[in-house]
Each structure stands twice: as structure tokens, then as C-alpha cells.
Design a protein around this motif. Structure first.
Motif, PDB file in Angstrom:
ATOM      1  N   LEU A 189      18.173   5.305  57.693  1.00 30.49           N
ATOM      2  CA  LEU A 189      17.285   6.517  56.912  1.00 30.49           C
ATOM      3  C   LEU A 189      18.088   7.833  57.072  1.00 30.49           C
ATOM      4  O   LEU A 189      18.395   8.392  58.290  1.00 30.49           O
ATOM      5  CB  LEU A 189      15.971   6.605  57.702  1.00 30.49           C
ATOM      6  N   ALA A 190      18.468   8.343  56.203  1.00 27.73           N
ATOM      7  CA  ALA A 190      18.962   9.765  56.010  1.00 27.73           C
ATOM      8  C   ALA A 190      17.918  10.535  55.496  1.00 27.73           C
ATOM      9  O   ALA A 190      17.374  10.378  54.453  1.00 27.73           O
ATOM     10  CB  ALA A 190      20.187   9.615  55.039  1.00 27.73           C
ATOM     11  N   TYR A 191      17.827  11.907  56.036  1.00 24.78           N
ATOM     12  CA  TYR A 191      16.631  12.883  55.410  1.00 24.78           C
ATOM     13  C   TYR A 191      17.394  13.997  55.273  1.00 24.78           C
ATOM     14  O   TYR A 191      18.142  14.751  55.758  1.00 24.78           O
ATOM     15  CB  TYR A 191      15.946  13.050  56.611  1.00 24.78           C
ATOM     16  N   LEU A 192      17.231  14.710  53.810  1.00 27.35           N
ATOM     17  CA  LEU A 192      17.640  15.923  53.682  1.00 27.35           C
ATOM     18  C   LEU A 192      16.289  17.032  53.865  1.00 27.35           C
ATOM     19  O   LEU A 192      15.386  17.057  53.092  1.00 27.35           O
ATOM     20  CB  LEU A 192      17.952  16.027  52.069  1.00 27.35           C
ATOM     21  N   ARG A 193      16.368  17.784  54.745  1.00 28.41           N
ATOM     22  CA  ARG A 193      15.555  18.477  55.316  1.00 28.41           C
ATOM     23  C   ARG A 193      15.351  20.047  54.574  1.00 28.41           C
ATOM     24  O   ARG A 193      16.548  20.688  54.864  1.00 28.41           O
ATOM     25  CB  ARG A 193      15.261  18.863  56.743  1.00 28.41           C
ATOM     26  N   PRO A 194      14.421  20.344  54.048  1.00 31.05           N
ATOM     27  CA  PRO A 194      14.361  21.789  53.233  1.00 31.05           C
ATOM     28  C   PRO A 194      14.127  22.939  54.401  1.00 31.05           C
ATOM     29  O   PRO A 194      13.672  22.606  55.387  1.00 31.05           O
ATOM     30  CB  PRO A 194      13.181  21.728  52.186  1.00 31.05           C
ATOM     31  N   VAL A 199      10.154  26.391  49.799  1.00 32.21           N
ATOM     32  CA  VAL A 199      11.374  26.434  48.586  1.00 32.21           C
ATOM     33  C   VAL A 199      11.065  25.243  47.759  1.00 32.21           C
ATOM     34  O   VAL A 199      12.033  25.287  46.422  1.00 32.21           O
ATOM     35  CB  VAL A 199      12.779  26.461  49.551  1.00 32.21           C
ATOM     36  N   VAL A 200      10.572  24.291  47.729  1.00 27.74           N
ATOM     37  CA  VAL A 200      10.324  23.175  47.029  1.00 27.74           C
ATOM     38  C   VAL A 200       9.756  23.714  45.690  1.00 27.74           C
ATOM     39  O   VAL A 200      10.345  23.150  44.590  1.00 27.74           O
ATOM     40  CB  VAL A 200       9.422  22.135  47.694  1.00 27.74           C
ATOM     41  N   HIS A 201       8.792  24.499  45.540  1.00 31.90           N
ATOM     42  CA  HIS A 201       8.365  25.016  44.115  1.00 31.90           C
ATOM     43  C   HIS A 201       9.475  26.001  43.495  1.00 31.90           C
ATOM     44  O   HIS A 201       9.781  25.467  42.269  1.00 31.90           O
ATOM     45  CB  HIS A 201       7.308  26.129  44.480  1.00 31.90           C
ATOM     46  N   THR A 202      10.267  26.711  44.359  1.00 34.78           N
ATOM     47  CA  THR A 202      11.546  27.077  43.415  1.00 34.78           C
ATOM     48  C   THR A 202      12.446  26.011  43.078  1.00 34.78           C
ATOM     49  O   THR A 202      12.936  26.234  41.968  1.00 34.78           O
ATOM     50  CB  THR A 202      12.356  28.085  44.521  1.00 34.78           C
ATOM     51  N   ILE A 255      20.139  15.943  57.573  1.00 28.91           N
ATOM     52  CA  ILE A 255      21.041  17.158  57.080  1.00 28.91           C
ATOM     53  C   ILE A 255      20.115  18.397  56.794  1.00 28.91           C
ATOM     54  O   ILE A 255      19.109  18.307  55.720  1.00 28.91           O
ATOM     55  CB  ILE A 255      21.675  16.568  55.853  1.00 28.91           C
ATOM     56  N   GLN A 256      20.236  19.424  57.453  1.00 31.33           N
ATOM     57  CA  GLN A 256      19.283  20.589  57.189  1.00 31.33           C
ATOM     58  C   GLN A 256      20.086  21.302  56.103  1.00 31.33           C
ATOM     59  O   GLN A 256      21.126  21.761  56.013  1.00 31.33           O
ATOM     60  CB  GLN A 256      19.376  21.454  58.585  1.00 31.33           C
ATOM     61  N   LEU A 257      19.173  21.527  55.014  1.00 35.00           N
ATOM     62  CA  LEU A 257      19.673  22.340  53.969  1.00 35.00           C
ATOM     63  C   LEU A 257      18.967  23.984  53.890  1.00 35.00           C
ATOM     64  O   LEU A 257      18.324  24.065  54.504  1.00 35.00           O
ATOM     65  CB  LEU A 257      19.127  21.799  52.574  1.00 35.00           C
ATOM     66  N   ASP A 258      19.900  24.671  53.295  1.00 33.21           N
ATOM     67  CA  ASP A 258      19.545  25.985  52.921  1.00 33.21           C
ATOM     68  C   ASP A 258      18.882  26.258  51.716  1.00 33.21           C
ATOM     69  O   ASP A 258      18.897  25.322  50.853  1.00 33.21           O
ATOM     70  CB  ASP A 258      20.641  27.151  53.218  1.00 33.21           C
ATOM     71  N   GLU A 259      18.470  27.486  51.330  1.00 36.10           N
ATOM     72  CA  GLU A 259      17.664  27.572  50.059  1.00 36.10           C
ATOM     73  C   GLU A 259      18.598  27.266  48.932  1.00 36.10           C
ATOM     74  O   GLU A 259      18.232  27.169  47.824  1.00 36.10           O
ATOM     75  CB  GLU A 259      17.200  28.979  50.111  1.00 36.10           C
ATOM     76  N   ALA A 260      20.137  27.214  49.070  1.00 29.78           N
ATOM     77  CA  ALA A 260      20.716  26.784  47.802  1.00 29.78           C
ATOM     78  C   ALA A 260      21.163  25.413  47.967  1.00 29.78           C
ATOM     79  O   ALA A 260      21.976  24.769  47.187  1.00 29.78           O
ATOM     80  CB  ALA A 260      22.234  27.686  48.028  1.00 29.78           C
ATOM     81  N   ARG A 261      20.521  24.568  48.845  1.00 31.37           N
ATOM     82  CA  ARG A 261      20.631  23.258  48.969  1.00 31.37           C
ATOM     83  C   ARG A 261      21.998  22.991  49.542  1.00 31.37           C
ATOM     84  O   ARG A 261      22.563  21.649  49.530  1.00 31.37           O
ATOM     85  CB  ARG A 261      20.408  22.427  47.490  1.00 31.37           C
TER      86      ARG A 261
END
Length: 270
Positions: A189-194, A199-202, A255-261
Motif C-alpha cells: 500500500l502506497a499513500y499520497l497524503r495531502p 486543499v482537496v477542494h482546490t 508520500i507527503q505532498l505539498d499544495e502543488a502536489r
């Protein structure tokens, strides 16, 4: 490959074992980049001579007719696709079992414009035995929300449309049973954490605008407004927030993402 796919490629490489089909779950919110990363990873590993398939949790959605029945029998909010209980988990399980058994299998596909599954005659064939299947989706690998959290509305949608908790209790129970059976087939399992739920709305609004630009007037006429996007993602908020809290502790890689993914950190499970 983009930065997300690049960050995942080395991880997946280390998980592969010759002669053993690997099913990798990729969890990420709406518009987090998981579908793009999955497609790029598939091309990357196919280019290395591997047999690779991709499957989205969205491809397992029940059609609008079936969901209308759920809306009538259980709760009106089940008219909207998304939460556990709105997927055909039986087809998903059969598909993953065929992959694990080394058989050739037709991969389900869903037509979002028609809001119905495509005919099986239009599904792509994954020749077996396959080396890698990428299963991506917004709640792939999720665990049920604790009952005390489920009891308290998390937003206006739950407070106004599900005051007794019937809808959220049903999808949470489904997540513990039928959906859990599907996710049990995942090997890694791999997770892309926002960076936040907000930010999901944006991201989703940006995605909607991109769809309009690609598909022209027909798509623009059917596009959601920002307010409609907000109501749509409210269906996902409860479980998304729980995933953000719970999944990083047990995902094989987060994987921790920033607001620019853009990935800002990659954490492997010890």
C-alpha cells in the motif's frame, strides 16, 4: 515520469519478485495525482518488459440505476457514487484473484459521463500471468472509522442530510466487510497524503477546470461549480480525514505532498 511516479518507482522495484504477481494499492484524495502516477508507472514498468495492468477503484462503481436502488432502500445519499457500498466489490475481488492466480483477465472500466459501467466487451485484456497490477483510488486500503467518530457529524452534509448517521454507518460497515475483502488482496500500500483536507477542494476545482478545457463546450455545460464540488467532496470528508490520520502508520510507503502536489517527504514503514 512526474515526481510522484518517480518516488514510487524505486519502491515498487524493490517489492517485485520474479514469477509472483504483485498488487500495489495507491491511495490518494481526489485530484491528488494518483491516476496520472499510476499510468506513468505502468508505462515505465511495461518498458522494462513487465506485464502491467492498471485498475481504478472508480472502475468498480455501481451504475446510477443500481445506486438509485440503494438510495431508495437505504439512504438517499447513496445516489452519489464514491463511498464504500457504491462499488461492485465482487467484480473487484474476482479480478484481483485472477491476477494473483496468474490468469488472463478483463479489467473493468466505468463510463463516468454515462454514470454506468462499460460493457465487458469494451474492457481491456490483461494477459496473464501479469507481474504488476496497480489499483488506485481515493480510499484504497482504508480501514473503518471508529464508531465514536462516526457518531458525530463532520460537516453540514452529514448534519443536515444524515442526522441519524444511517448513511455513514452503512458505508462504514461495508468498509469493514465487503470492501475489506477487496482490499485484503493488496500486497503493498502506497499513500499520497495531502497537506490538509481543505486543499482537496482546490485540487478538485482545478481538475474540473482542466476537464472543461480539454473537452470543450459539451463538458463545460455539465461541469460542476465550485459550490457543487464542495458538496461532492463533503461525501468523502469523513473517511478522507480518517485516512489522513490512520493510514500513514501502516502504509508501506507514505508520500507527503505539498499544495502543488509535489512530494516533500517519503516515509517507509519500518
Amino acid at each position: 515520469m512526474n515526481p510522484i511516479a518517480t518516488a514510487l518507482a524505486g519502491q515498487i522495484e524493490s517489492w517485485l519478485t520474479p514469477g509472483e504477481p504483485l498488487i500495489v494499492g495507491l491511495c490518494g484524495t481526489q485530484a491528488s495525482g494518483k491516476s496520472t502516477a499510476s499510468a506513468q508507472l505502468a508505462r515505465h514498468f511495461t518498458g522494462q518488459g513487465l506485464r502491467v495492468g492498471t485498475l481504478s477503484l472508480d472502475d468498480l462503481y455501481l451504475g446510477r440505476t443500481v445506486r438509485a436502488g440503494l438510495a431508495e432502500q437505504i439512504h438517499p445519499l447513496f445516489a452519489t457514487r464514491g463511498p464504500p457500498g457504491t462499488h461492485d466489490t465482487a467484480i473487484g475481488i474476482a479480478t484481483l484473484d485472477a491476477v494473483k492466480a496468474g490468469r488472463s483477465v478483463m479489467l473493468p472500466r466505468f463510463d463516468k459521463r454515462a454514470d454506468e459501467p462499460l460493457s465487458s466487451r469494451e474492457w481491456p485484456l490483461l494477459d496473464g500471468p501479469c507481474d504488476l497490477l496497480l489499483l488506485e483510488g481515493w480510499c484504497v486500503g482504508a480501514k473503518p472509522v471508529p464508531s465514536d467518530l462516526i457518531a458525530r457529524p463532520v460537516n453540514n452534509l452529514e448534519r443536515d442530510d444524515d442526522p441519524d448517521g444511517v448513511w455513514r454507518s452503512f458505508w462504514n460497515a461495508h468498509l469493514a466487510r465487503e470492501t475489506a475483502e477487496l482490499f485484503a488482496r493488496i500486497d503493498r500500500l502506497a499513500y499520497l497524503r495531502p497537506p490538509s483536507f481543505e486543499v482537496v477542494h482546490t485540487w478538485r476545482c482545478e481538475q474540473e477546470q482542466a476537464y472543461q478545457a480539454q473537452d470543450g463546450a459539451q463538458r463545460a455545460a455539465a461541469a460542476m461549480t465550485d459550490e457543487q464540488v464542495a458538496r461532492f467532496i463533503a461525501h468523502y470528508e469523513r473517511l478522507t480525514r480518517w485516512i489522513m490520520e490512520e493510514v500513514p502508520g501502516r502504509a508501506d510507503v507514505t508520500i507527503q505532498l505539498d499544495e502543488a502536489r509535489t512530494p516533500v517527504s517519503v516515509s517507509e514503514r519500518a
